[in-house]
Design a protein around this motif. Structure first.
Motif, PDB file in Angstrom:
ATOM      1  N   HIS A   5       1.025  -1.111   0.057  1.00 25.12           N
ATOM      2  CA  HIS A   5      -0.046  -0.042   0.156  1.00 25.12           C
ATOM      3  C   HIS A   5       0.841   1.365   0.036  1.00 25.12           C
ATOM      4  O   HIS A   5       2.123   1.254   0.371  1.00 25.12           O
ATOM      5  N   GLU A  41      -3.474   3.595   2.405  1.00 25.00           N
ATOM      6  CA  GLU A  41      -3.636   3.836   3.893  1.00 25.00           C
ATOM      7  C   GLU A  41      -3.881   5.240   4.283  1.00 25.00           C
ATOM      8  O   GLU A  41      -2.705   5.905   4.054  1.00 25.00           O
ATOM      9  N   HIS A  83       4.426   7.135   3.437  1.00 25.77           N
ATOM     10  CA  HIS A  83       5.287   5.972   3.155  1.00 25.77           C
ATOM     11  C   HIS A  83       4.836   4.836   2.088  1.00 25.77           C
ATOM     12  O   HIS A  83       3.582   5.046   1.679  1.00 25.77           O
ATOM     13  N   SER A  88       4.747   0.857   1.397  1.00 31.61           N
ATOM     14  CA  SER A  88       4.729  -0.487   2.182  1.00 31.61           C
ATOM     15  C   SER A  88       4.999  -1.436   1.266  1.00 31.61           C
ATOM     16  O   SER A  88       4.225  -1.774   0.261  1.00 31.61           O
ATOM     17  N   GLU A 115       8.086   1.073   4.553  1.00 35.02           N
ATOM     18  CA  GLU A 115       7.483   0.050   5.583  1.00 35.02           C
ATOM     19  C   GLU A 115       7.775  -0.989   4.745  1.00 35.02           C
ATOM     20  O   GLU A 115       7.407  -1.444   3.732  1.00 35.02           O
TER      21      GLU A 115
END
Ligand code: ZN
Length: 135
Positions: A10, A57, A81, A83, A131
């Motif tokens: 994500h 997200e 970020h 991921s 992440e």
């Protein structure tokens, strides 16, 4: 699943108003809301939305001290970020540390979706907050 980082799981987007952001991504942009979670221990509310094979997200800070609140104050809303999925987070963390990669998290912790996650230090990833999340 590759040895290290797998597919993009994500994209994390920091927002200052989760309700507005959810409306934009669902009603205007056509994403489907798939999950929502409050994480008071981290001063955080999150919502996951999907379109095609892409998941985002949305993250809103709910306390002045939360990392997302500070991020939005300093840099404004926007991409926070990326991921990536991994099959074995402890092994991947260990291997990356041996390569000199720094982490914000000493140990994996349970993320918003209930999986183990850890953040690499942005200084170890060309200024991008990465992440890794165990799938
Ligand atoms: Zn995330």
């Amino acid at each position: 699943m590759p040895d290290r980082l797998g597919k993009l799981g994500h994209i994390g987007i920091a927002v200052d108003n989760l309700e507005e952001a959810k409306l934009l991504y669902s009603k205007v942009l056509g994403f489907t809301l798939t999950a929502e979670k409050e994480m008071p221990e981290r001063g955080l509310k999150v919502a996951f939305l999907e379109t095609g094979n892409t998941k985002i997200e949305l993250l809103e800070g709910t306390t002045p001290g939360s990392a997302i609140t500070k991020f939005v104050e300093k840099r404004g809303t926007g991409i926070h970020h990326l991921s990536f999925e991994v099959s074995d987070i402890k092994r991947v963390m260990g291997e990356l540390k041996e390569e000199g990669v720094r982490f914000l998290d000493k140990e994996p912790r349970t993320g918003a979706e209930g999986h183990l996650t850890a953040f690499l230090h942005p200084k170890s990833a060309m200024g991008v907050l990465l992440e890794i999340e165990e799938e």
